[in-house]
Design a protein around this motif. Structure first.
Motif, mmCIF file in Angstrom:
data_model
loop_
_atom_site.group_PDB
_atom_site.id
_atom_site.type_symbol
_atom_site.label_atom_id
_atom_site.label_comp_id
_atom_site.label_asym_id
_atom_site.label_seq_id
_atom_site.Cartn_x
_atom_site.Cartn_y
_atom_site.Cartn_z
ATOM 1 N N HIS A 62 15.601 -19.859 -6.639
ATOM 2 C CA HIS A 62 15.797 -20.628 -7.553
ATOM 3 C C HIS A 62 15.363 -20.703 -9.026
ATOM 4 C CE1 HIS A 62 15.305 -21.800 -3.153
ATOM 5 N NE2 HIS A 62 15.841 -23.153 -3.550
ATOM 6 N N ARG A 65 13.609 -34.228 2.236
ATOM 7 C CA ARG A 65 14.356 -32.892 1.759
ATOM 8 C C ARG A 65 13.826 -31.347 2.261
ATOM 9 N NH1 ARG A 65 16.766 -32.462 -3.498
ATOM 10 N NH2 ARG A 65 15.273 -32.703 -4.577
ATOM 11 N N GLU A 72 14.153 -29.076 4.208
ATOM 12 C CA GLU A 72 14.492 -28.133 3.620
ATOM 13 C C GLU A 72 14.426 -26.936 2.228
ATOM 14 O OE1 GLU A 72 14.547 -26.232 6.762
ATOM 15 O OE2 GLU A 72 14.313 -27.727 8.095
ATOM 16 N N VAL A 73 14.660 -27.561 1.970
ATOM 17 C CA VAL A 73 14.776 -27.983 0.539
ATOM 18 C C VAL A 73 13.274 -27.405 -0.473
ATOM 19 C CG1 VAL A 73 15.083 -28.562 -2.377
ATOM 20 C CG2 VAL A 73 16.864 -29.398 -0.409
ATOM 21 N N ASP A 112 10.814 -27.109 -3.017
ATOM 22 C CA ASP A 112 10.540 -27.993 -4.615
ATOM 23 C C ASP A 112 9.201 -27.732 -3.975
ATOM 24 O OD1 ASP A 112 10.500 -30.437 -6.262
ATOM 25 O OD2 ASP A 112 10.959 -31.905 -4.658
#
Length: 483
Positions: free
Chosen positions: A314, A399, A401-402, A404
């Motif tokens: 990321h 979300r 699994e993201v 963040d």
């Protein structure tokens, strides 16, 4: 003392056995009572052995399937002649760790191999022994006390990064191994400072490596009959003896010297119980030292490994992280005042722990018959909590699994259930080392981002391996580039 104002308050409604029994008889659970009890769904597996083979091979996969098939429920797992119960919903977790925590002890079977290592330290003790240990140790683990270790920690990290650069030398390295070595040196330095030389440190680390390998194997073999032979028993016992000899020698030498070195061992030596005015004997010092070392280096090195993996995947998060570190500390060494300002850095770490919690499961044993949200549990039942799964429940995480880090901004984090995220446990047995773990992780991330850019080797498989902690199955191969 903080322990009296906080932890003792939390246990007032269930302070003694009579009150606990009365509470249990009159109020079986804090949930709305149903006319009928609920039945736990059962994952049965094979005849006779149940799901034991899968538990030994890949417990996380087993737990994931159970939660997917029975969302929000307490699920019974058939393990040969007995059952364990998987608890993942935050309101159920809260009941086990906080609301009726005294009725969920650490038991004997699953904690036996850990007690063989840690003895009767804070992590493993129960009842009055635990209360005394907590009273003794709580004052030295407040945020202010831990921040006082910043200068010593930064010095050790800087020395280790010089070694790290030589190891990298432009080629691919295993970041899991490198973070383990870094954290071993950091924890030993913060605990024992100059009392431990290179030879002693090397001996201790080798013994502890064997101990961790053998403990991971024994955790899920605890459900087998006692007569079942466990491979590696001699090596396990020899490693424990080596660890005892090394640490007890350090403790006795320091006691005799009377020299204050300003490390954690010194604080343990000076600790006094407010009620009895007594300190720790050599055995308790040994137990607490090993507990702090194992709990500190294993979990923190694992967290760091996942941080580097996630940052590589990321780049937008890495960019924001670098911008904060440049703005707060630039190229100089961080101070305790800087750590408070590294808020996005802390958010990155918290989110990495959410996705890959080092302590991915916790085990408790029901002391007396209990009812959780309508599910009846008999005394002696093993309850397994799984932060890895709770941290990814879509009911509580958008979300899930993201990756963040922004979800840990204060205004967003406070909107969720208090036990939808519990990397340091919960209730009165909340991990005493939280501040130290976060401090060390923030310092290492900041000092490494100042100097390096870390990149995963393309094609190298990365899969979470559930053992005593949650590490990458094949390590984490990365290249190191100077910034």
């Amino acid at each position: 003392m903080e322990i009296k104002e906080s932890y003792f308050k939390q246990q007032q409604t269930l302070k003694n056995a009579d009150t606990a029994r009365e509470h249990q008889n009159n109020h079986p659970s804090p949930f709305e009572l149903s006319p009928t009890l609920k039945t736990c769904p059962v994952v049965r597996g094979y005849p006779f052995v149940g799901v034991l083979p899968e538990l030994l091979q890949n417990p996380l996969r087993l737990f994931q399937r159970a939660v997917k098939n029975h969302p929000g429920e307490i699920v019974a797992l058939k393990l040969g002649p007995i059952q364990a119960h998987l608890v993942t919903h935050p309101k159920h977790v809260q009941y086990v760790l906080n609301d009726n925590w005294q009725n969920f002890g650490k038991g004997d079977a699953m904690w036996k191999p850990i007690r063989q290592i840690m003895g009767n330290g804070l992590v493993t003790s129960q009842g009055e022994s635990w209360f005394r240990s907590r009273r003794l140790m709580q004052p030295m683990f407040t945020a202010n006390q831990i921040n006082a270790l910043t200068e010593l920690s930064v010095k050790i990290i800087a020395e280790e990064l010089a070694r790290f650069e030589k190891a990298a030398n432009g080629g691919a390295i295993d970041m899991e191994n490198e973070m383990t070595l870094l954290m071993q040196s950091l924890i030993l330095g913060v605990m024992f400072s100059s009392s431990i030389d290179c030879n002693r440190a090397e001996t201790l680390v080798k013994a502890l490596k064997i101990i961790l390998q053998q403990t991971s194997r024994r955790l899920f073999l605890c459900f087998l009959p006692k007569q079942f032979p466990i491979p590696g028993e001699r090596a396990f016992r020899n490693a424990i003896q080596t660890t005892d000899d090394t640490i007890l020698t350090i403790i006795r030498t320091r006691r005799q010297s009377g020299f204050n070195q300003g490390d954690l061992l010194e604080r343990l030596l000076q600790a006094r119980d407010e009620e009895s005015k007594t300190g720790m004997n050599d055995q308790q010092l040994r137990d607490e030292s090993i507990s702090l070392f194992l709990a500190g280096y294993e979990t923190t090195s694992t967290t760091l490994t996942w941080v580097w993996y996630l940052l590589d995947k990321h780049p937008e998060v890495e960019g924001k992280l670098r911008a904060e570190i440049d703005a707060v500390i630039g190229k100089r060494h961080p101070t305790s005042a800087d750590v408070v300002k590294l808020q996005y850095t802390k958010m990155v770490i918290q989110e990495a722990i959410r996705l890959y919690p080092p302590g991915w499961f916790l085990a408790r044993v029901v002391q007396e018959d209990d009812v959780i949200d309508g599910y009846a549990l008999k005394a002696g039942t093993t309850v397994v909590l799984c932060p890895y799964l709770t941290n990814r429940l879509s009911e509580f995480w958008d979300r899930p699994e993201v990756f963040d880090p922004e979800r840990f901004a204060p205004e967003r984090f406070t909107q969720r259930h208090s036990h939808s995220y519990f990397p340091f446990g919960g209730g009165p047995r909340y991990c005493i080392g939280k501040h130290l773990a976060l401090l060390e992780t923030q310092l290492i991330v900041a000092m490494m981002v100042q100097k390096y850019r870390l990149r995963c080797i393309p094609g190298h498989p990365v899969e979470a391996l559930p053992g005593i902690s949650l590490r990458p199955r094949n390590g984490l191969r990365m290249t190191v580039q100077a910034v």
